[in-house]
Design a protein around this motif. Structure first.
Motif, PDB file in Angstrom:
ATOM      1  N   ASP A  36     -54.320 -19.377 -32.399  1.00  0.00           N
ATOM      2  CA  ASP A  36     -54.554 -18.598 -33.713  1.00  0.00           C
ATOM      3  C   ASP A  36     -54.903 -17.296 -33.520  1.00  0.00           C
ATOM      4  OD1 ASP A  36     -54.377 -18.146 -36.496  1.00  0.00           O
ATOM      5  OD2 ASP A  36     -56.225 -19.488 -36.849  1.00  0.00           O
ATOM      6  N   THR A  56     -46.285 -10.965 -39.627  1.00  0.00           N
ATOM      7  CA  THR A  56     -45.319 -12.112 -39.769  1.00  0.00           C
ATOM      8  C   THR A  56     -45.319 -12.837 -38.460  1.00  0.00           C
ATOM      9  OG1 THR A  56     -43.945 -10.503 -40.967  1.00  0.00           O
ATOM     10  CG2 THR A  56     -42.865 -12.268 -40.057  1.00  0.00           C
ATOM     11  N   LYS A  59     -48.650 -15.089 -38.500  1.00  0.00           N
ATOM     12  CA  LYS A  59     -48.692 -15.693 -39.437  1.00  0.00           C
ATOM     13  C   LYS A  59     -49.925 -15.716 -40.160  1.00  0.00           C
ATOM     14  CE  LYS A  59     -45.427 -19.346 -38.102  1.00  0.00           C
ATOM     15  NZ  LYS A  59     -45.314 -18.945 -36.651  1.00  0.00           N
ATOM     16  N   ASN A  60     -50.737 -14.544 -40.146  1.00  0.00           N
ATOM     17  CA  ASN A  60     -51.920 -14.264 -40.550  1.00  0.00           C
ATOM     18  C   ASN A  60     -51.975 -12.702 -41.057  1.00  0.00           C
ATOM     19  OD1 ASN A  60     -53.863 -16.396 -40.260  1.00  0.00           O
ATOM     20  ND2 ASN A  60     -53.824 -15.843 -37.886  1.00  0.00           N
TER      21      ASN A  60
END
Ligand SMILES: Cc1cc2nc3c(=O)[nH]c(=O)nc-3n(C[C@H](O)[C@H](O)[C@H](O)COP(=O)(O)O)c2cc1C
Length: 404
Positions: A36, A56, A59-60
């Motif tokens: 992550d 993008t 994804k955060n």
């Protein structure tokens, strides 16, 4: 179990250096590892790379300087929550300016405060013009970062974006990923000097022909990498393979069994642990032609082979009591019996036996299924990705050394 084999949280801090344009590629590398990723950009970094691209790909949401002293986040304090969330903090690229602020423990910006607030390991990748890098002020700042317990990874040398030639390039993404994995590993092999042999050997008959075996070197390379992650000083003696040399490891390439013996014997004196994962040819040609041997119309060509030196037995005979010598046995039948016989006859402390006929085991495969045997019998059995098996082998070696 090492944290690096789990899904980890990486806080990527991007500063205003030209190499910031590589940040999206780095983010993708971490995402591909299944980690992550959250990103902080300094104000200057926003001039070099778009927060939208990083958001993008990661994804955060991406954190920028205006988020630092903002009321929009309500009661959430971004530098504290990011610092707590991170398992590892990567500053890449790290500008001279950011290095100077981190060196004095400045907390005037979001990124600097997050680095101050975190308990996670911090890995810094300085990247800048060569003169900036060698300026005594930068040298002092980087030394100070090391003294503060951060890992500072030397930049690469080559063409620099500013038009200079020299040291200052951001290392390849693979190096950044490898250093992050190392930062997450328990350093239970710190202070140990380890030698691993890997890959096949080649015995030439003339300049263009040789006999060899299908060893890919993957198991030995996984052993070298994981020992480095765990803090060991590692030398990898490798036969010819199609693998990227592991970062952080001293690589000594060899071709023939005799060369592998020479390198292994000279490394043996200074090491604590020697693991022989190479598939060494038992025989070589009795004579080697200097010129290419012509076909000459023969239906049958006879060659004679002679015994190669027995590397395991040679090392076993010079091994000191404080050293640990581990061999590998790749067998097609009577696995445990043959491996135990090899262990005893060669004076090994442990042998890792794998059955070449089993699916997901042995040559070329990314996985392995092994039985670790000691003089008293089976020590442990393992199956899985070669990196997981390599970690298990080191766990067992450390356990053996603890007992001795
Ligand atoms: C085009 C350009 C490229 C730059 N590249 C670098 C660089 O590679 N490394 C560096 O340390 N500074 C570089 N700088 C200077 C930094 O952007 C400047 O020191 C800035 O204050 C860094 O702020 P930060 O560390 O907060 O991101 C560059 C400046 C410009 C205009």
């Amino acid at each position: 179990m090492n944290l690096r084999s789990k899904k980890s949280n990486v806080l990527l801090c991007v500063t205003g250096g030209i190499a910031a344009y590589k940040a999206p590629h780095i983010v993708r590398g971490f995402v591909q590892l299944g980690w992550d990723v959250r990103v902080i950009l300094t104000e200057s970094a926003e001039a070099f790379v778009s927060p939208m691209v990083l958001a993008t790909l990661s994804k955060n949401r991406v954190w920028v300087e205006k988020d630092f002293l903002s009321v929009e986040g309500g009661s959430q304090i971004p530098h504290i929550s990011l610092a707590e969330w991170a398992d590892v903090v990567i500053v890449a690229p790290c500008s001279a300016d950011t290095a100077s602020r981190l060196a004095i423990g400045g907390g005037g910006r979001l990124m600097d405060s997050a680095v101050l607030a975190t308990k996670a390991p911090v890995v810094v990748f300085p990247a800048m013009n060569v003169n900036m890098l060698y300026h005594p002020a930068t040298r002092e700042n980087l030394d100070r970062l090391v003294a503060l317990g951060y890992t500072v990874v030397d930049p690469d040398s080559g063409d620099l974006a500013c038009g200079y030639e020299g040291q200052g390039r951001l290392p390849d993404r693979e190096v950044i990923l490898e250093e992050a994995k190392r930062a997450l590993s328990v350093k239970d092999m710190d202070g140990l000097s380890v030698v691993v042999t890997a890959g096949p050997t080649r015995e030439f008959m003339d300049p263009v022909r040789f006999i060899s075996n299908p060893s890919s070197g993957k198991m030995g390379y996984a052993l070298a990498r994981t020992a480095w992650y765990r803090g060991a000083d590692v030398e990898l003696i490798t036969g010819p393979v199609n693998l990227t040399p592991p970062h952080g490891v001293k690589v000594s390439p060899v071709i023939s069994a005799q060369e592998m013996l020479d390198s292994a014997v000279s490394a043996m004196g200074g090491c604590d642990i020697m693991v022989k994962a190479a598939a060494v040819g038992d025989y070589r040609f009795s004579s080697v032609s200097e010129k290419k041997i012509k076909r000459k119309g023969l239906d049958v060509m006879e060659v004679s082979l002679i015994n190669n030196p027995d590397i395991a037995a040679t090392l076993g005979s010079v091994k000191r009591p404080d050293q640990t010598l581990v061999g590998f046995a790749a067998e097609t039948d009577n696995l445990t019996l043959n491996a135990t016989e090899k262990l005893k006859s060669k004076g090994l402390d442990m042998i890792v036996a794998n059955d070449l006929t089993e699916e997901g085991s042995g040559f070329g495969s990314n996985t392995n299924r092994v039985i670790m045997l000691g003089v008293e019998g089976v020590l442990r059995e393992m199956a899985g990705d070669k990196e997981i098996v390599a970690d298990g082998i080191w766990d067992q070696v450390l356990e053996l050394r603890g007992k001795s």
